[in-house]
Motif scaffolding. Structure first.
Motif, PDB file in Angstrom:
ATOM      1  N   PRO A   1     -54.194   5.982  46.789  1.00 12.44           N
ATOM      2  CA  PRO A   1     -53.388   6.481  47.915  1.00 12.44           C
ATOM      3  C   PRO A   1     -53.576   5.597  49.134  1.00 12.44           C
ATOM      4  O   PRO A   1     -54.700   5.293  49.535  1.00 12.44           O
ATOM      5  CB  PRO A   1     -53.933   7.885  48.144  1.00 12.44           C
ATOM      6  CG  PRO A   1     -55.336   7.851  47.610  1.00 12.44           C
ATOM      7  CD  PRO A   1     -55.325   6.872  46.472  1.00 12.44           C
ATOM      8  N   LYS A   2     -52.467   5.173  49.752  1.00 10.23           N
ATOM      9  CA  LYS A   2     -52.512   4.327  50.941  1.00 10.23           C
ATOM     10  C   LYS A   2     -52.025   5.062  52.175  1.00 10.23           C
ATOM     11  O   LYS A   2     -52.450   4.771  53.288  1.00 10.23           O
ATOM     12  CB  LYS A   2     -51.657   3.070  50.703  1.00 10.23           C
ATOM     13  CG  LYS A   2     -52.198   2.109  49.657  1.00 10.23           C
ATOM     14  CD  LYS A   2     -53.540   1.556  50.097  1.00 10.23           C
ATOM     15  CE  LYS A   2     -54.076   0.482  49.175  1.00 10.23           C
ATOM     16  NZ  LYS A   2     -53.341  -0.789  49.297  1.00 10.23           N
ATOM     17  N   LEU A   3     -51.107   6.002  52.001  1.00  7.32           N
ATOM     18  CA  LEU A   3     -50.541   6.764  53.107  1.00  7.32           C
ATOM     19  C   LEU A   3     -50.231   8.164  52.594  1.00  7.32           C
ATOM     20  O   LEU A   3     -49.645   8.320  51.531  1.00  7.32           O
ATOM     21  CB  LEU A   3     -49.263   6.083  53.611  1.00  7.32           C
ATOM     22  CG  LEU A   3     -48.568   6.707  54.820  1.00  7.32           C
ATOM     23  CD1 LEU A   3     -49.454   6.667  56.055  1.00  7.32           C
ATOM     24  CD2 LEU A   3     -47.246   5.974  55.100  1.00  7.32           C
ATOM     25  N   GLY A   4     -50.660   9.179  53.330  1.00  4.28           N
ATOM     26  CA  GLY A   4     -50.445  10.551  52.884  1.00  4.28           C
ATOM     27  C   GLY A   4     -51.476  11.014  51.882  1.00  4.28           C
ATOM     28  O   GLY A   4     -51.150  11.708  50.913  1.00  4.28           O
ATOM     29  N   LYS A   5     -52.738  10.652  52.085  1.00  2.69           N
ATOM     30  CA  LYS A   5     -53.796  11.045  51.150  1.00  2.69           C
ATOM     31  C   LYS A   5     -53.897  12.564  51.051  1.00  2.69           C
ATOM     32  O   LYS A   5     -53.869  13.276  52.040  1.00  2.69           O
ATOM     33  CB  LYS A   5     -55.130  10.469  51.616  1.00  2.69           C
ATOM     34  CG  LYS A   5     -55.207   8.951  51.541  1.00  2.69           C
ATOM     35  CD  LYS A   5     -56.565   8.437  51.984  1.00  2.69           C
ATOM     36  CE  LYS A   5     -56.619   6.911  51.911  1.00  2.69           C
ATOM     37  NZ  LYS A   5     -57.931   6.375  52.355  1.00  2.69           N
ATOM     38  N   GLY A   6     -54.003  13.042  49.828  1.00  6.28           N
ATOM     39  CA  GLY A   6     -54.103  14.466  49.575  1.00  6.28           C
ATOM     40  C   GLY A   6     -52.786  15.207  49.648  1.00  6.28           C
ATOM     41  O   GLY A   6     -52.746  16.422  49.450  1.00  6.28           O
ATOM     42  N   GLN A   7     -51.689  14.483  49.894  1.00 10.38           N
ATOM     43  CA  GLN A   7     -50.373  15.108  50.049  1.00 10.38           C
ATOM     44  C   GLN A   7     -49.515  15.022  48.785  1.00 10.38           C
ATOM     45  O   GLN A   7     -48.422  15.577  48.741  1.00 10.38           O
ATOM     46  CB  GLN A   7     -49.605  14.436  51.198  1.00 10.38           C
ATOM     47  CG  GLN A   7     -50.311  14.491  52.532  1.00 10.38           C
ATOM     48  CD  GLN A   7     -50.410  15.898  53.077  1.00 10.38           C
ATOM     49  OE1 GLN A   7     -49.481  16.685  52.967  1.00 10.38           O
ATOM     50  NE2 GLN A   7     -51.559  16.237  53.653  1.00 10.38           N
TER      51      GLN A   7
END
Length: 594
Positions: free
Chosen positions: A575-581
């Motif tokens: 994940p690079k952007l929006g981790k956990g999303q």
């Protein structure tokens, strides 16, 4: 998959393209005509229909159903079991929206809350079916960084006049910007399917919708300056000469300027086509190598229509079945790179509802459109457009230069030449920038999983929430395939049931057989299989998560890694952007023929 469809006619591409910096000055076709290729499946379903109406004027509410529309309605009412067994028997193209039923778009952010945006177009007493006008000569869309003073004067005058039109004029700048908002942020339902949003992203509609959108925008500009030969510029972010935001858009006194841009990315800063919301510390040389390698991967290794253009999307289908290569990357990273992080919704370019309020949007999408043209010209027998009527007869509504409401179909825009334009040619160095393995393989035929610490690899543990990097062992149904088998079927990695909130900016990367403990894999590495991206948008019904898939071609990658004989591969998700999303429902390998 297309292999399930009925008899289909495809076209074979011409063998090469030219790469000079000079625009064409004659009317000869840029690309050769293609000879037909017939693909016959084991199904014998007929999806042809005709409404028998030769009149090209219709009421403003396009609630007109042909035979297949009626079948779809009957299928939903009576629930015929044979329709479930073979959905292609009642499949139909997406119909142009009903403007009478347009509603406000909903824009949502966890930090900025929710706003309602009025982006519905004016209504009209009639709809005219599109017929391309006769052109005396081909218009050449120039590279934005190469335009001269005379051209710039025309362009800025045209946009100035568009911005000066009355607000309720469908040709005005804001009304034209709202076209994108309405089609992309849930203002329309599918005709006949009020429970299904009409969405032109995340599917095979992406390329044709935007080609037609830009065509009508260009024609309006030409009409305003009384120049039918005027052509809009393109921002060729695919080559080093065009990596900076074109200077013509950076003059605060110009109508081409938009104050809602990332102030850290103004000229002469070079774009990162792999941008994930954070500016990486990288040398200019490495950035250029990364960008060129990424373009090679997205243009050359995606060899079939569904891989390049996106998944099939038919009437009654839920939106967002799956993006094609260019829509995913670099289209979305470019939007995000330009968008202003100071704004509540990353306006303008950083959100679908507002993106077209920035004039550079149209230069960006002109280059996206150019990529479609170039892809069709590259070698490979499967580089061809879809020929199913479910794609060809999908339709949209646009206002033309005379303020007429026009219904245009996908089949109206398969070739830029009947639309009267081509693109100025520039060099394409990415054609010769193939990613390379980070290190040579040691031996053949052994599963990569055996070479990786078992404590870091999981199997069959789904769904996966991407809060941190995850490594998954994925079995391969076939291995050591022959050259003919690989030409017949592309091996693809499929990430299914990717779920996330639509209003969240997301990017995660996918690596294959990356060694544990190595420095981060980059687009210049063969191990880099691709990325998934999402540009914030919202559907009007609210609450429904985006549920889509990512399909990555890996035949060439496995060859480069000398891993064709392996029983399985190790897939790393980062994940690079929006981790956990984001959650992922399953990962598997399939084989694509279309």
């Amino acid at each position: 998959m297309a292999a399930m469809a009925s008899t289909v006619t495809f076209s074979l591409p011409s063998p090469a393209i030219q790469t000079s910096f000079l625009p064409r000055t004659h009317r000869h076709p840029r690309f050769n005509k293609k000879r037909p290729f017939n693909f016959v499946s084991n199904k014998t379903v007929s999806c042809r229909a005709s409404n028998g109406n030769e009149n090209n004027e219709h009421s403003s509410s396009p609630n007109r159903f042909d035979r297949r529309d009626v079948l779809l309605g009957l299928g939903s009412v009576y629930g015929a079991t044979n329709l479930v067994i073979d959905p292609f028997a009642v499949a139909a193209p997406i119909a142009a929206p009903d403007l009478d039923l347009c509603q406000k778009a909903t824009v949502t952010s966890k930090t900025a809350g929710t706003i309602k945006v009025a982006c519905c177009p004016p209504k009209s007493a009639k709809i005219i079916d599109f017929k391309p006008p006769e052109f005396s000569k081909i218009r050449y869309r120039p590279a934005a960084q190469l335009v001269g003073p005379e051209y710039l004067d025309k362009f800025t005058k045209a946009v100035e006049l568009m911005k000066a039109l009355p607000e309720d004029d469908p040709r005005s700048f804001m009304q034209q910007a709202n076209v994108h908002c309405a089609y992309c942020d849930g203002a329309y339902d599918q005709v006949g399917f009020p429970d299904q949003e009409l969405q032109v992203h995340f599917s095979w509609l992406f390329f044709p919708f935007h080609r037609l959108y830009l065509y009508f925008w260009e024609r309006i500009l030409g009409k305003l300056i009384d120049d039918p030969d005027f052509a809009i510029p393109y921002w060729n972010w695919d080559t080093p000469a065009g990596y900076a935001l074109p200077a013509i858009y950076n003059d605060p006194k110009s109508p081409l300027y938009d104050e809602k841009r990332n102030v850290n990315h103004l000229p002469p800063v070079l774009i990162d086509l792999d941008y994930a919301g954070v500016d990486e510390e990288i040398s200019k040389r490495d950035l250029i190598k990364s960008n060129l390698s990424l373009m090679y991967k997205q243009m050359v290794t995606y060899k079939t229509p569904s891989l390049f253009m996106g998944a099939a999307y038919r009437a009654g289908d839920p939106p967002a079945p799956g993006m094609g290569s260019i829509e995913n990357v670099p289209h979305t990273p470019v939007h995000r790179w330009v968008g202003d992080t100071r704004q509540p919704f990353n306006e303008d370019m950083g959100n679908l509802y507002s993106a077209a309020r920035d004039p550079v949007f149209f230069a960006h999408h002109a280059n996206v459109d150019r990529m479609w043209t170039i892809w069709n010209s590259l070698p490979g027998k499967k580089r061809r457009d879809f020929t199913t009527t479910d794609w060809l007869d999908a339709s949209f509504l646009f206002y033309d230069e005379n303020a007429n409401l026009v219904r245009a179909k996908v089949r109206d825009c398969l070739d830029t030449r009947p639309l009267g334009y081509e693109y100025q040619k520039v060099d394409l160095p990415w054609l010769n920038t193939k990613p390379a393995p980070r290190r040579p393989r040691q031996g053949k035929g052994q599963a990569k999983a055996a070479e990786t610490s078992k404590t870091t690899v999981i199997s069959n543990t789904f769904p996966i929430v991407l809060e941190k990097p995850v490594r998954i062992e994925v079995p391969r149904p076939k291995k050591s395939r022959t050259k003919l088998e690989k030409e017949d079927e592309e091996e693809v990695l499929v990430l299914q049931n990717i779920k996330l909130d639509r209003n969240v900016a997301v990017k995660f990367d996918v690596y294959i057989n990356e060694e544990d403990g190595e420095t981060p894999t980059e687009p210049a590495d063969s191990e880099f299989a691709g990325s998934f991206t999402n540009l914030p948008h919202t559907q009007h019904s609210g609450g429904k998560k985006l549920d889509t898939k990512l399909t990555l071609p890996i035949s060439d990658l496995l060859e480069d890694l000398d891993a064709e004989g392996d029983d399985s591969i190790v897939v790393t998700l980062v994940p690079k952007l929006g981790k956990g999303q984001v959650s992922i429902g399953n990962i598997k390998i399939e084989y694509v023929r279309d």
